[in-house]
Design an enzyme around this catalytic site. Structure first.
Site, PDB file in Angstrom:
ATOM      1  N   GLU A   1       0.826  -1.201   0.000  1.00 43.11           N
ATOM      2  CA  GLU A   1       0.000   0.000   0.000  1.00 43.11           C
ATOM      3  C   GLU A   1       0.864   1.257   0.000  1.00 43.11           C
ATOM      4  O   GLU A   1       1.921   1.296   0.631  1.00 43.11           O
ATOM      5  CB  GLU A   1      -0.932   0.005   1.219  1.00 43.11           C
ATOM      6  CG  GLU A   1      -1.973  -1.103   1.165  1.00 43.11           C
ATOM      7  CD  GLU A   1      -2.944  -1.076   2.329  1.00 43.11           C
ATOM      8  OE1 GLU A   1      -4.048  -1.603   2.166  1.00 43.11           O
ATOM      9  OE2 GLU A   1      -2.597  -0.526   3.402  1.00 43.11           O
TER      10      GLU A   1
ATOM     11  N   CYS B   1       7.502  -6.465   6.743  1.00 40.29           N
ATOM     12  CA  CYS B   1       8.499  -5.854   7.625  1.00 40.29           C
ATOM     13  C   CYS B   1       8.917  -6.868   8.682  1.00 40.29           C
ATOM     14  O   CYS B   1       8.085  -7.629   9.189  1.00 40.29           O
ATOM     15  CB  CYS B   1       7.929  -4.602   8.288  1.00 40.29           C
ATOM     16  SG  CYS B   1       9.126  -3.714   9.327  1.00 40.29           S
TER      17      CYS B   1
ATOM     18  N   CYS C   1       6.641  -4.134  14.897  1.00 36.40           N
ATOM     19  CA  CYS C   1       6.261  -3.092  15.854  1.00 36.40           C
ATOM     20  C   CYS C   1       4.875  -3.386  16.412  1.00 36.40           C
ATOM     21  O   CYS C   1       3.943  -3.680  15.666  1.00 36.40           O
ATOM     22  CB  CYS C   1       6.282  -1.723  15.178  1.00 36.40           C
ATOM     23  SG  CYS C   1       7.926  -1.199  14.648  1.00 36.40           S
TER      24      CYS C   1
ATOM     25  N   GLY D   1       7.541  -1.476   5.532  1.00 37.25           N
ATOM     26  CA  GLY D   1       8.949  -1.844   5.491  1.00 37.25           C
ATOM     27  C   GLY D   1       9.853  -0.898   6.264  1.00 37.25           C
ATOM     28  O   GLY D   1       9.476   0.224   6.603  1.00 37.25           O
ATOM     29  N   GLU D   2      11.046  -1.378   6.552  1.00 36.39           N
ATOM     30  CA  GLU D   2      12.091  -0.609   7.221  1.00 36.39           C
ATOM     31  C   GLU D   2      13.128  -0.215   6.167  1.00 36.39           C
ATOM     32  O   GLU D   2      13.882  -1.065   5.683  1.00 36.39           O
ATOM     33  CB  GLU D   2      12.735  -1.455   8.317  1.00 36.39           C
ATOM     34  CG  GLU D   2      14.072  -0.954   8.852  1.00 36.39           C
ATOM     35  CD  GLU D   2      14.061   0.503   9.265  1.00 36.39           C
ATOM     36  OE1 GLU D   2      14.875   1.271   8.735  1.00 36.39           O
ATOM     37  OE2 GLU D   2      13.225   0.871  10.118  1.00 36.39           O
TER      38      GLU D   2
ATOM     39  N   LEU E   1      11.420   6.489  17.621  1.00 34.90           N
ATOM     40  CA  LEU E   1      12.009   6.212  18.932  1.00 34.90           C
ATOM     41  C   LEU E   1      11.004   5.527  19.855  1.00 34.90           C
ATOM     42  O   LEU E   1      11.210   4.402  20.300  1.00 34.90           O
ATOM     43  CB  LEU E   1      12.508   7.515  19.551  1.00 34.90           C
ATOM     44  CG  LEU E   1      13.472   7.385  20.723  1.00 34.90           C
ATOM     45  CD1 LEU E   1      14.778   6.759  20.287  1.00 34.90           C
ATOM     46  CD2 LEU E   1      13.718   8.755  21.359  1.00 34.90           C
ATOM     47  N   HIS E   2       9.957   6.246  20.223  1.00 31.34           N
ATOM     48  CA  HIS E   2       8.782   5.712  20.928  1.00 31.34           C
ATOM     49  C   HIS E   2       9.024   5.229  22.354  1.00 31.34           C
ATOM     50  O   HIS E   2       8.113   4.682  22.979  1.00 31.34           O
ATOM     51  CB  HIS E   2       8.134   4.579  20.126  1.00 31.34           C
ATOM     52  CG  HIS E   2       7.828   4.937  18.712  1.00 31.34           C
ATOM     53  ND1 HIS E   2       7.257   6.139  18.358  1.00 31.34           N
ATOM     54  CD2 HIS E   2       8.031   4.254  17.542  1.00 31.34           C
ATOM     55  CE1 HIS E   2       7.103   6.183  17.036  1.00 31.34           C
ATOM     56  NE2 HIS E   2       7.570   5.069  16.525  1.00 31.34           N
TER      57      HIS E   2
ATOM     58  N   CYS F   1      -0.327   6.509   9.571  1.00 34.73           N
ATOM     59  CA  CYS F   1       0.881   5.812  10.007  1.00 34.73           C
ATOM     60  C   CYS F   1       0.521   4.578  10.830  1.00 34.73           C
ATOM     61  O   CYS F   1      -0.273   4.654  11.771  1.00 34.73           O
ATOM     62  CB  CYS F   1       1.754   6.745  10.841  1.00 34.73           C
ATOM     63  SG  CYS F   1       2.538   8.053   9.889  1.00 34.73           S
TER      64      CYS F   1
END
Length: 359
Positions: free
Chosen positions: A99, A119, A123, A162-163, A218-219, A336
């Site tokens: 997407e 990915c 996460c 993806g990263e 970061l989170h 996101c």
């Protein structure tokens, strides 16, 4: 997901040539294109491969059709109520579809594009990694997303599936193709690469001559919490990620942005805000605070306005530049963390997110 669109896309077919036309054109720099064997590509200039964006040049279409190769297409599968955001399904030769999102702004359009098929980092708050990593996207597949999203695109964000730094070579090649003066001539200042932060890759990126924008997901302010939120990043020490990112910022004389998803009861305390401020004090950095965008089956909650305001005020009092980032497309699951890996029929691939609240 708020709404899982399921659309038939009959024109997205498996290609006889896995590389497709992208492998012969959009995945090449102008110098590589010029070096192709005579007759390998029809009489099309390098610039014509990118303009007009909406449709490939007719000569290229006819040439591809005569060889049984279908150009990959972008199919709209959702538009938000205000018409500002559109979610697209980008079909791939091997049966997958990633997407992409087009965000309309008064001064141009933003293309949110994918860099991998799935990915590997899983996460906790994101739909994109639920099926794991299938493969990397090729440079041509990355570039083609931008080309098909239209001529008004003047900002690109690698914030889709993806990263990007886990597909370093192809992503960097795609950026160079986008920047090529004989092609799209896209300004690097309009390109943002968003990453969880892979220290080795950040060190390598520091030495690249690319004046892009860098955002670090970061989170968390402790390794323990970050490991729970981003299981695939456990081998990347939090302090080293911040250090490498700030070193990149100093090298390129431009601030690095740290994205921080504020989650109630997990990372939203005043102590967290103070640790984040201490971590970034005297650094060329700024913070984007974000609310979670819902994903079906994930036991997380959106932070209340009051908690978000307290967190922001704590950072501001410590003189850390901070903004609360507004997200578009949430009502069509295009914000996101809401993008899914799909098949060519638009159906999600792999397992749905784990049930239950994170503890």
């Amino acid at each position: 997901m708020a709404s899982a669109q399921r659309h038939s896309t009959p024109d997205l077919v498996r290609q006889r040539d896995p590389a497709g036309v992208s492998g012969l054109s959009l995945g090449l720099t102008s110098s590589e294109f010029a070096g192709l064997h005579e007759g390998a590509v029809p009489d099309v200039t390098y610039r014509e491969l990118f303009f007009p964006h909406a449709d490939p040049p007719r000569r290229l279409q006819n040439w591809a059709r005569s060889r049984g190769v279908r150009l990959r297409t972008l199919t709209r599968i959702g538009r938000d109520q205000g018409g500002r955001s559109e979610k697209m399904l980008f079909g791939l030769h091997d049966g997958y579809a990633v997407e992409s999102v087009l965000i309309r702004r008064f001064d141009g359009h933003t293309a949110c594009i994918s860099s991998q098929v799935g990915c590997a980092f899983a996460c906790r708050f994101c739909a994109s990694g639920q099926a794991g990593l299938m493969r990397n996207l090729e440079a041509g597949e990355i570039v083609e997303q931008v080309v098909r999203l239209g001529p008004k695109v003047n900002r690109i964000v690698f914030m889709g599936i993806g990263e990007p730094l886990n597909n370093y070579q192809q992503v960097l090649k795609a950026i160079r193709i986008l920047r090529d003066r004989q092609g799209m001539n896209f300004p690097t200042t309009g390109i943002t690469l968003s990453t969880i932060g892979i220290p080795k890759a950040l060190k390598q990126l520091r030495e690249e001559h690319l004046a892009i924008n860098l955002t670090i997901s970061l989170h968390a302010t402790t390794q323990e919490v970050r490991d729970r939120l981003i299981p695939g990043a456990r081998k990347h020490p939090l302090g080293e990620v911040v250090e490498r990112a700030c070193a990149w910022a100093r090298r390129h004389n431009r601030p690095v942005t740290f994205a921080y998803l504020v989650l109630p009861g997990i990372n939203d305390s005043i102590a967290d805000a103070r640790r984040l401020a201490a971590m970034l004090r005297d650094s060329p950095a700024r913070v984007n605070l974000m609310r979670w965008n819902p994903v079906d089956g994930v036991g997380l909650q959106r932070t209340p306005d009051r908690s978000l305001a307290h967190f922001r005020t704590t950072l501001e009092n410590a003189l850390v530049p901070v903004v609360v980032r507004d997200t578009q497309g949430r009502d069509i699951s295009a914000a996101c963390g809401q993008l899914w890996l799909r098949d060519l029929k638009g159906l999600p691939v792999g397992n749905r997110p784990r049930q239950g609240r994170m503890t």
